[in-house]
Structures are given as C-alpha cells and as structure tokens.
Scaffold this motif. Structure first.
Motif, PDB file in Angstrom:
ATOM      1  N   GLU A  16       1.831   6.463  -7.264  1.00  0.00           N
ATOM      2  CA  GLU A  16       0.999   8.027  -7.642  1.00  0.00           C
ATOM      3  C   GLU A  16       1.541   8.478  -7.009  1.00  0.00           C
ATOM      4  O   GLU A  16       1.878   9.828  -8.348  1.00  0.00           O
ATOM      5  N   ASP A  17       1.713   8.676  -6.241  1.00  0.00           N
ATOM      6  CA  ASP A  17       3.016  10.419  -5.685  1.00  0.00           C
ATOM      7  C   ASP A  17       3.948  10.688  -6.826  1.00  0.00           C
ATOM      8  O   ASP A  17       4.351  12.140  -7.244  1.00  0.00           O
ATOM      9  N   HIS A  63       2.429  12.807  -8.757  1.00  0.00           N
ATOM     10  CA  HIS A  63       2.331  14.905  -8.734  1.00  0.00           C
ATOM     11  C   HIS A  63       3.662  14.890  -8.534  1.00  0.00           C
ATOM     12  O   HIS A  63       4.093  15.671  -7.512  1.00  0.00           O
ATOM     13  N   MET A  66      -3.938   5.405 -12.711  1.00  0.00           N
ATOM     14  CA  MET A  66      -3.235   4.693 -11.344  1.00  0.00           C
ATOM     15  C   MET A  66      -3.218   3.291 -12.002  1.00  0.00           C
ATOM     16  O   MET A  66      -2.655   1.682 -11.961  1.00  0.00           O
ATOM     17  N   TYR A 106       8.126   5.122   3.492  1.00  0.00           N
ATOM     18  CA  TYR A 106       7.669   5.941   2.010  1.00  0.00           C
ATOM     19  C   TYR A 106       8.609   6.363   1.939  1.00  0.00           C
ATOM     20  O   TYR A 106       9.459   6.287   0.015  1.00  0.00           O
ATOM     21  N   VAL A 166       1.035  -1.437  -0.145  1.00  0.00           N
ATOM     22  CA  VAL A 166      -0.187   0.173  -0.387  1.00  0.00           C
ATOM     23  C   VAL A 166       0.771   1.026  -0.180  1.00  0.00           C
ATOM     24  O   VAL A 166       0.414   2.233  -1.050  1.00  0.00           O
ATOM     25  N   GLN A 167       2.100   1.315   0.496  1.00  0.00           N
ATOM     26  CA  GLN A 167       2.889   2.572   1.165  1.00  0.00           C
ATOM     27  C   GLN A 167       3.432   2.777  -0.974  1.00  0.00           C
ATOM     28  O   GLN A 167       3.536   4.027  -0.761  1.00  0.00           O
ATOM     29  N   TYR A 168       3.682   1.171  -1.130  1.00  0.00           N
ATOM     30  CA  TYR A 168       4.913   1.302  -2.306  1.00  0.00           C
ATOM     31  C   TYR A 168       4.003   2.165  -3.374  1.00  0.00           C
ATOM     32  O   TYR A 168       3.852   3.091  -4.445  1.00  0.00           O
ATOM     33  N   GLU A 169       2.282   1.596  -3.320  1.00  0.00           N
ATOM     34  CA  GLU A 169       1.345   2.344  -4.187  1.00  0.00           C
ATOM     35  C   GLU A 169       1.266   3.189  -4.001  1.00  0.00           C
ATOM     36  O   GLU A 169       1.182   4.353  -5.339  1.00  0.00           O
ATOM     37  N   GLN A 170       1.420   4.258  -3.053  1.00  0.00           N
ATOM     38  CA  GLN A 170       1.616   5.649  -2.898  1.00  0.00           C
ATOM     39  C   GLN A 170       2.187   6.596  -3.561  1.00  0.00           C
ATOM     40  O   GLN A 170       2.343   7.107  -3.937  1.00  0.00           O
TER      41      GLN A 170
END
Length: 325
Positions: free
Chosen positions: A156-157, A161, A199, A178, A149-153
């Motif tokens: 995305e960032d 972003h 994504m 992170y 989950v942290q890797y996916e965030q």
C-alpha cells in the motif's frame, strides 16, 4: 472494508439505503451521498438505530449485499461468450486454430491440451480442474500471517503513498522486515504502479502472484518421481513432477478461472505468461516482468497460443510461436 473488500464511500452509502438502514437527512432527496451527509457527527441514537436496522436486514434474509461481480474487470479483460457461466474471459473452441493439436482432442478451451496427447488423459485432467476451480469465487486467498500483513502495508505504501525501500545496506534500517518488504514490492509490482486504483485490486494481484508461484504444488504427491512426460496430467492426476508440468497445470487452472495465459520456453526454463491490463507478464521468485521485445532472447519460444488465438498476441510474440503439442 466490507467482507474483506475495499469499497468506495458511494458503495457504502448505497448499501445503507438499499437495506433501509438509513433514509438520509431528508427522505425526499433520495439515496445520495449528499443526503446521507457523511461528514455529519453521529449521535449514539443514530448508531444504535443503524445497528438495529442492519441486524433486522440480516435476520430477514433479504439483505442486499454489494455486488463485487466484475470488480476486477480492469485487471482481467472481459471476453465472455455467454455460453458458460464459469468462463469470464475465454472463448470456446469454434473452429480450428493455428495450434498443432487440431481436432485430435476435443478440448474445452480453444485448442489447448496442456501437453496431454490423448482424450482420456485430457478428460481425467479437466474433471479434477473443474472440481477444484469452478469459477473466480474459488480463487484461493493467501492466509494473512504477520509477515503478510507487513507485506500488504509495504504494498500500500509503495503503490499509493510513494514510499520506496532503503537500498543502502550500511543503513541500520536496511534489514528491517518492513524495508525488505518494500524492496520486494517495488521489484514485483513496479509495472502496475499507476494502474492499480484500490488496495482491493492490489491484494488480488498479490494473491494471484502467490498462486502462480505455488498453486500447482498441491497436486504433487509425497515422494513424487521426476517424469519426462511434461504434461498437466502427469502432475494433476499422477502426482509426479516434470519440466513443464507446473506451467501447463497452472495454465489449465487459469483457463478454468477465466484468466488468459500461455506457456513459453527459454531453453533454461519453462514459464507461464499471464495477461493483465492488456499486457503479458511473467511472475517468478525474483519479481514480475512485463514481456517486451527487449526482455526476450532468440531461445524463447511460445509452446502454444493463448486461448484468444495466435493473432491476439502482439507481433513480437507471434514471431516466438513454435508449438510443440
């Protein structure tokens, strides 16, 4: 999100119209985003009606789901021949190509035998591959753990972003999970920044990378012996491991899934190159590398051509073609 997929506003609104969950603000204006008026505040009555109609659509068995077929066409180029519904990007063998195998073995994909030298071994190998990987729907998805989950965030960032990792090791935030994920993402996915639009595509590519790195391990039996045969048969059927077994096995699986690839040797290692967005990439534990003349050395050699044939490769890769099977 819709059943694990990113979707657009237009797709979501169309889904509601298709299943009579809404008729819009004016039924005469038809199924458009404007008629749905997505920026209008909903009342409790609206929400209750939507949920009731959705439940009725599901219960009736006639619900029209969003069609995700072809969702990844801009990642994996389409080259279907219309003969086999399981094959999305590959062409069937129609004539002899430049591959050395020639007509010695009747193969399913071009002239590729994955190191196997007899028809019996090839047939046994492909029976298992076809059983395990019927089509793209069988493409394995990685379990979503906390670190995932942290890797996916971080993914995305970085992609959407503009965030990048802290590289100063004296910074107290350098060793946070992170930040390390951001550094890893930049190393693995910098080649695809600007190419990925959603994504949904990014997650697919992340799953593909994990699969390329570890997918062949499932065939290795406990206490596997090292074998010098160097074939996909050696790993998939016999459960043994060898120098080239993993890349050959993954190439067989990718052929079945409709993703073009080729195996190449750098004297020190054997790797698998995969075609994405029209270019050739190699994924390994250190990240992702786009194949260019600058990253290849004189020892690199392509062990067999991709399914599209030798001349589907760019000229600098054609010169590296030195088949061994």
């Amino acid at each position: 999100m819709f059943y694990g997929h990113d979707i657009t506003l237009e797709e979501a609104v169309q889904f509601m119209f298709d299943n009579n969950i809404t008729s819009g603000t004016d039924p005469k204006k038809g199924p458009t985003v404007e008629n749905f008026a997505p920026n209008t505040n909903l009342s409790r009555a609206h929400i209750s009606t939507f949920l009731k109609r959705f439940d009725e659509a599901v219960t009736s068995g006639n619900i029209k789901y969003i069609d995700f077929k072809g969702r990844y066409e801009n990642i994996i180029p389409s080259n279907t021949n219309g003969k086999d519904p399981n094959i999305f990007t590959l062409v069937s063998k129609t004539e002899k190509t430049d591959d050395v195998v020639g007509n010695k073995i009747k193969t399913k994909f071009g002239e590729r035998s994955y190191g196997v030298s007899t028809q019996a071994e090839y047939d046994q190998l492909m029976k298992i591959i076809e059983r395990d990987y019927g089509n793209l729907d069988d493409f394995p998805r990685v379990n979503v753990s906390g670190s995932r989950v942290q890797y996916e965030q971080a993914l995305e960032d970085y992609l959407f972003h503009g965030k990048t990792g802290i590289t100063d090791k004296s910074n107290p935030n350098y060793r946070t999970g992170y930040n390390l994920a951001l550094i890893s993402v930049e190393k693995s996915f910098s080649s695809f920044k600007g190419k990925l639009k959603t994504m949904d595509e990014a997650i697919y590519l992340l799953d593909l990378r994990e699969f390329l790195l570890f997918g062949s391990n499932v065939y290795e039996k406990e206490n596997a012996t090292y074998d010098v045969s160097h074939t996909a048969y050696n790993l998939v059927v016999e459960g043994n491991k060898g120098y080239k077994d993993g890349p050959y096995t993954m190439s067989a699986i990718l052929d079945q899934l409709g993703i073009d690839s080729f195996v190449f040797d750098s004297m020190m290692d054997v790797q698998l190159a995969v075609k994405l967005y029209g270019d050739w990439y190699v994924f390994d534990n250190s990240g992702c590398t786009k194949l260019t003349p600058e990253v290849l050395n004189k020892e690199h050699s392509i062990l067999y051509a991709p399914n599209g044939g030798l001349y589907s490769l760019p000229p600098f890769l054609q010169k590296k073609y030195k088949p061994v099977n």
